[in-house]
Scaffold this active site. Structure first.
Site, PDB file in Angstrom:
ATOM      1  N   ARG A  91      11.440   2.084   2.913  1.00 53.16           N
ATOM      2  CA  ARG A  91      10.889   1.362   4.041  1.00 53.16           C
ATOM      3  C   ARG A  91      11.860   0.354   4.470  1.00 53.16           C
ATOM      4  NH1 ARG A  91       5.363   1.143   5.638  1.00 53.16           N
ATOM      5  NH2 ARG A  91       5.164  -0.728   6.890  1.00 53.16           N
ATOM      6  N   ARG A 110       0.935  -1.163  -0.025  1.00 52.37           N
ATOM      7  CA  ARG A 110       0.028  -0.187  -0.120  1.00 52.37           C
ATOM      8  C   ARG A 110       1.044   1.262   0.096  1.00 52.37           C
ATOM      9  NH1 ARG A 110      -2.681   1.156   3.944  1.00 52.37           N
ATOM     10  NH2 ARG A 110      -1.100   0.321   5.407  1.00 52.37           N
TER      11      ARG A 110
END
Ligand SMILES: [Zn+2]
Lengths: 139, 303
Positions: B101, B51
């Site tokens: 990330r 996402r």
């Protein structure tokens, strides 16, 4: 017990009783060739008991490390058997490679060449947090 | 050149600028469709988060830019043992901005210290996730028309929920915010976050009972109560239903309540609520793309 007074060097006085050995190790005093006296449990009117370290050479004491470990200690600089300067300690704002982050999820746990940097985030409570993961250091 | 690692690096003025920019993008998307022509976003995802990655990539494409990167550590040079610092330095040669990330806390900070281009923290373990917080702030602003004078309820896992901690810290800087913290005893807000509230003289109440506080809330921020957070199955089964939002529980809620959730949801908001006009969690997803567009423009210093 008598320890010779020193001619040129450093006296770290008013060390909290029991902390001298830790300070000896953290300041790297084991690497010195000169005489170093580590005196434990000296009676003190102010503190009850204290430790003292005498270093018989003009040595650069890392005040950040000492300030972190024992902010109540004092550093006296001796020249020609006379005290020429007395330094008070403060909690350092930043500590580099003094303490290690114990958070297993911290990036320093996998990338061990990174410098271990801690920042003072709460002066009153003496809280240092890892710069990377913000975990508080425990003594 | 600057990066965004922690939401608190942005002051309230800068947050307002980003929100205004995002609102302008929503109103005039065509005006922004070529702003990043020729620029590249590197999405360095050392753990999968579909996402968040899609949101960043969609944001860059809608600005007319391009995207390169990887979506898990196995397909990256990290699998060969490259350091974060080296990855940041090499990526700086190919791209104009990085979204990173990483499962380890602090990894994006290490990247930012070594890159010569801006780095956006797209989530570092359980630590920071500033673009989620920006998404939440944009959603609150759009739904309520303000970021002050609000009673904000947080419900579920308040102990481990980083999105909650980060949003509380961010909202602490606005006037007259009252926090209502609803969680099982085992998952209460950690004391260091409460310290921040006390230090800023902010009003908060803690409770285990959602229904009793429902009528006061302007915002209800739901989070997932995960099975693995409990010591035993019995406690989990006993408690989980208390923190599931079902339509009948909204009977006493304000007509203009905004129900939020960082997603993915498992079962903590029943699907029947999706059609309730107070449900905002899918709008949140869309807002996430727009605020990331605004952030990319800001960090790339594109007017
Ligand atoms: Zn750390």
């Amino acid at each position: 017990m008598k320890i010779d007074s020193i001619k040129n060097g450093i006296v770290i006085d008013h060390i909290t009783a029991g902390k001298a050995m830790k300070i000896y190790n953290l300041l790297g005093l084991d690497e010195l060739n000169c005489s170093v006296a580590l005196i434990k449990n000296v009676s003190s009117s102010k503190m009850g008991k204290k430790d003292i370290i005498k270093i018989d050479t003009d040595f650069h004491v890392d005040l950040d490390i000492l300030g972190y470990v024992d902010p109540g200690a004092t550093v006296n600089i001796i020249q020609n058997e006379e005290m020429v300067a007395k330094k008070k300690l403060e909690l350092p704002e930043k500590l580099t490679n003094v303490i290690k982050c114990k958070n297993p999820r911290c990036i320093t746990s996998t990338e061990q060449e990174l410098p271990q940097i801690f920042k003072l985030t709460d002066k009153e409570k003496k809280v240092y947090r890892c710069m990377y993961c913000e975990t508080a250091a425990k003594e | 050149m600057r990066s965004l690692i922690d939401i608190l690096e942005l002051d309230v003025t800068e947050i307002k600028e980003l929100i205004d920019k995002a609102n302008d993008i929503i109103a005039n998307p065509v005006k922004y469709s070529e702003k990043c022509r020729g620029k590249k976003l590197a999405t360095l995802f050392f753990e999968p988060s579909t996402r968040t990655r899609l949101s960043f990539e969609a944001a860059m494409y809608e600005l007319g830019g391009n995207v390169l990167g990887f979506s898990e550590a196995q397909s990256s040079s990290a699998a060969k043992g490259e350091s974060i610092a080296d990855t940041a330095k090499t990526t700086s040669c190919y791209a104009d901005i990085i979204a990173m990330r990483h499962p380890k806390e602090g990894a994006p900070l290490v990247a930012a210290m070594n890159a010569s281009i801006p780095v956006i923290n797209a989530g570092d373990g359980g630590h920071n996730h500033p673009t989620q917080t920006l998404t939440d702030l944009l959603t609150i602003q759009r739904e309520k028309g303000r970021l002050n004078n609000l009673t904000v309820g947080f419900c579920g896992d308040l102990k481990f929920g980083r999105t909650v901690h980060s949003l509380i810290n961010a909202l602490s800087r606005y006037e007259n915010i009252k926090f209502v913290l609803v969680s099982p005893e085992e998952l209460k807000l950690p004391s260091y976050v409460k310290e921040t509230l006390k230090k800023n003289n902010l009003e908060y109440v803690q409770t285990t009972d959602l229904d009793s506080v429902m009528p006061e809330l302007d915002i209800l921020y739901m989070t997932r109560v995960q099975r693995e957070r409990f010591f035993n199955e019995e406690d989990y089964l006993r408690l989980k239903d208390s923190y599931i939002l079902r339509p009948e529980r909204l009977n006493t809620a304000k007509a203009d309540l905004a129900i939020m959730h960082p997603l993915p949801r498992v079962n903590e908001i029943s699907v029947e609520i999706d059609s309730d006009p107070r449900a905002c969690y899918f709008k949140q997803v869309l807002n996430g793309k727009y605020i990331r567009m605004a952030l990319i423009l800001k960090l790339l210093e594109v007017e």
